[in-house]
Design a protein around this motif. Sequence first.
Motif, PDB file in Angstrom:
ATOM      1  N   LEU A 173      64.532  98.577  50.172  1.00 37.19           N
ATOM      2  CA  LEU A 173      63.350  99.341  50.561  1.00 37.19           C
ATOM      3  C   LEU A 173      62.135  98.954  49.724  1.00 37.19           C
ATOM      4  O   LEU A 173      60.994  99.092  50.169  1.00 37.19           O
ATOM      5  CB  LEU A 173      63.618 100.844  50.414  1.00 37.19           C
ATOM      6  N   GLY A 174      62.390  98.481  48.511  1.00 35.66           N
ATOM      7  CA  GLY A 174      61.305  98.069  47.628  1.00 35.66           C
ATOM      8  C   GLY A 174      60.892  96.621  47.796  1.00 35.66           C
ATOM      9  O   GLY A 174      59.978  96.155  47.105  1.00 35.66           O
ATOM     10  N   ASN A 175      61.573  95.903  48.709  1.00 36.25           N
ATOM     11  CA  ASN A 175      61.205  94.511  48.974  1.00 36.25           C
ATOM     12  C   ASN A 175      59.727  94.441  49.350  1.00 36.25           C
ATOM     13  O   ASN A 175      59.224  95.278  50.097  1.00 36.25           O
ATOM     14  CB  ASN A 175      62.070  93.951  50.103  1.00 36.25           C
ATOM     15  N   VAL A 176      59.021  93.426  48.853  1.00 29.37           N
ATOM     16  CA  VAL A 176      57.578  93.332  49.062  1.00 29.37           C
ATOM     17  C   VAL A 176      57.205  93.318  50.547  1.00 29.37           C
ATOM     18  O   VAL A 176      56.153  93.834  50.943  1.00 29.37           O
ATOM     19  CB  VAL A 176      57.012  92.093  48.335  1.00 29.37           C
ATOM     20  N   ALA A 177      58.080  92.755  51.392  1.00 27.38           N
ATOM     21  CA  ALA A 177      57.800  92.723  52.833  1.00 27.38           C
ATOM     22  C   ALA A 177      57.844  94.120  53.449  1.00 27.38           C
ATOM     23  O   ALA A 177      57.196  94.375  54.471  1.00 27.38           O
ATOM     24  CB  ALA A 177      58.806  91.807  53.535  1.00 27.38           C
ATOM     25  N   GLN A 226      71.203  94.485  50.428  1.00 34.07           N
ATOM     26  CA  GLN A 226      69.783  94.497  50.064  1.00 34.07           C
ATOM     27  C   GLN A 226      68.916  93.853  51.148  1.00 34.07           C
ATOM     28  O   GLN A 226      67.901  94.421  51.579  1.00 34.07           O
ATOM     29  CB  GLN A 226      69.606  93.770  48.733  1.00 34.07           C
ATOM     30  N   TYR A 227      69.319  92.667  51.604  1.00 30.63           N
ATOM     31  CA  TYR A 227      68.519  91.968  52.615  1.00 30.63           C
ATOM     32  C   TYR A 227      68.713  92.550  54.010  1.00 30.63           C
ATOM     33  O   TYR A 227      67.827  92.424  54.862  1.00 30.63           O
ATOM     34  CB  TYR A 227      68.830  90.469  52.595  1.00 30.63           C
ATOM     35  N   TRP A 228      69.842  93.175  54.256  1.00 28.71           N
ATOM     36  CA  TRP A 228      70.051  93.864  55.532  1.00 28.71           C
ATOM     37  C   TRP A 228      69.013  94.972  55.715  1.00 28.71           C
ATOM     38  O   TRP A 228      68.417  95.101  56.789  1.00 28.71           O
ATOM     39  CB  TRP A 228      71.464  94.433  55.565  1.00 28.71           C
ATOM     40  N   VAL A 229      68.789  95.763  54.669  1.00 28.79           N
ATOM     41  CA  VAL A 229      67.804  96.848  54.721  1.00 28.79           C
ATOM     42  C   VAL A 229      66.417  96.284  55.053  1.00 28.79           C
ATOM     43  O   VAL A 229      65.739  96.758  55.967  1.00 28.79           O
ATOM     44  CB  VAL A 229      67.770  97.624  53.383  1.00 28.79           C
ATOM     45  N   ALA A 230      66.006  95.268  54.306  1.00 28.19           N
ATOM     46  CA  ALA A 230      64.682  94.667  54.540  1.00 28.19           C
ATOM     47  C   ALA A 230      64.598  94.026  55.917  1.00 28.19           C
ATOM     48  O   ALA A 230      63.569  94.135  56.614  1.00 28.19           O
ATOM     49  CB  ALA A 230      64.387  93.637  53.450  1.00 28.19           C
ATOM     50  N   THR A 231      65.682  93.368  56.348  1.00 28.17           N
ATOM     51  CA  THR A 231      65.689  92.681  57.648  1.00 28.17           C
ATOM     52  C   THR A 231      65.543  93.668  58.802  1.00 28.17           C
ATOM     53  O   THR A 231      64.744  93.452  59.723  1.00 28.17           O
ATOM     54  CB  THR A 231      66.987  91.867  57.815  1.00 28.17           C
ATOM     55  N   GLU A 232      66.326  94.745  58.761  1.00 25.70           N
ATOM     56  CA  GLU A 232      66.282  95.726  59.853  1.00 25.70           C
ATOM     57  C   GLU A 232      64.887  96.332  59.987  1.00 25.70           C
ATOM     58  O   GLU A 232      64.386  96.527  61.109  1.00 25.70           O
ATOM     59  CB  GLU A 232      67.316  96.835  59.608  1.00 25.70           C
ATOM     60  N   ILE A 233      64.241  96.613  58.872  1.00 29.60           N
ATOM     61  CA  ILE A 233      62.903  97.203  58.923  1.00 29.60           C
ATOM     62  C   ILE A 233      61.882  96.191  59.427  1.00 29.60           C
ATOM     63  O   ILE A 233      61.035  96.497  60.268  1.00 29.60           O
ATOM     64  CB  ILE A 233      62.502  97.754  57.536  1.00 29.60           C
ATOM     65  N   CYS A 234      61.974  94.961  58.924  1.00 22.56           N
ATOM     66  CA  CYS A 234      60.994  93.928  59.305  1.00 22.56           C
ATOM     67  C   CYS A 234      61.163  93.448  60.743  1.00 22.56           C
ATOM     68  O   CYS A 234      60.220  92.912  61.328  1.00 22.56           O
ATOM     69  CB  CYS A 234      61.082  92.739  58.343  1.00 22.56           C
TER      70      CYS A 234
END
Length: 406
Positions: A266-270, A220-228
């Motif tokens: 992908l739905g993470n607020v960031a 979950q956090y890998w997805v958000a981290t890579e995008i951010c």
Amino acid sequence: MLQVMDMRRAYVEEKAATQGQKWKLPPSGQPISLFGAPSTTLGVGDENNESPLDRRCIMRPSDDIIFRVYCADHTYCTLRFPLSTTVETLKHVAADKLGLKHDDLILVELKSSGEKIVFKDGDVSIPTSLSLNGRIFISLKDHLDALTCLPEQERPTEGTDSDLEMFSTRELAFHMTMLDWSLFKCVHEYELIYNTFGRHHFRKITSNLDVFLRRFNEIQYWVATEICLTTNMSKRVTLIRKFLKLAAYCKEYQNINAFFAIVMGLGNVAVSRMSQTWERLPSKSRKIFAEFEALIDPSRNHRPYRMAVNKMAPPLIPFMPLILKDMTFTHEGNKTYVDGLVNFEKMHMLAQTIRTMKHARSRPMALPPPTPRNEVEVRTYIRCLRCIDSQRVLNQLSQKYEPKRL
């Protein structure tokens, strides 16, 4: 009878082969891994597609684990103890090593968000229960406020230097599913009971369940981290499309746990606040994401998910956090004893939830492997994903690379 004897023989042989395993909890936030184990002991099960790199040994109470315990000034000591060792014992040994008095000391997990979770003296297997970037600290009860995060806790966990774009999405999904399946197989049904009723009551470890749940958070956090961490908007759009494709392949492989993790990442607020990036996404991709979000919709007790899973035949990897939620809801909503007698209706409800997990892995995972391109590199990559689990840091990166419109 012969089948039962064969199963017992296999269990005894496997236990003997993995006797005296040592695990390590790397200080860089990487996943828990075997320490100095030969490759021949790296697996359970006999799936034809499962290589030693994809396999996982069952963590047992007698297994040793190597980990660090930190002080408020960020000095630390390294400990090696069996997973079944209580917090009380760890606390005393750490205090001796660090030169602290034993009075009013506690062990606490300090998360990257700054949240502190105090361990009970009877807790066991605490190194495996840490969050992705969590650390174990020892402190006086009255000095909890003095604890501060280590600098590396707000940085990404150490991953490989490989570029995600160089890998085939189907190959990523396949090896991710095989790894997740090996972790899922290691979780014993009893661990769900210990987790629900409180493992300190049983003094039993839940390490295999802990590691599997950690994997969900890692994805979950890998997805958000890579995008951010992607500074270029066009590359962010490409990355989101790749993650949507990865989620679709995980769903096809019936790795529902990873599917949920990717969609929630992908739905993470960031990520979701990056409106300019999402506007550049093709309408077809936005429609697919909306369909995925509808499937993970928690309303009406996750009805869309439950209906979808009921139509699936094993093997599948279910959404484990929901299984634990069902167990907790049953436990907290029903008394264990009624008029001095065991509440068997409650026990039947708990058993029914556990049966869903048994049913999901009642058949071996035998997926046809995709055409290998970067097989070794993909396996290495998916085993060690870089993650930032501090929402504050993710939000800061998001604001930096896509400022709010005026």
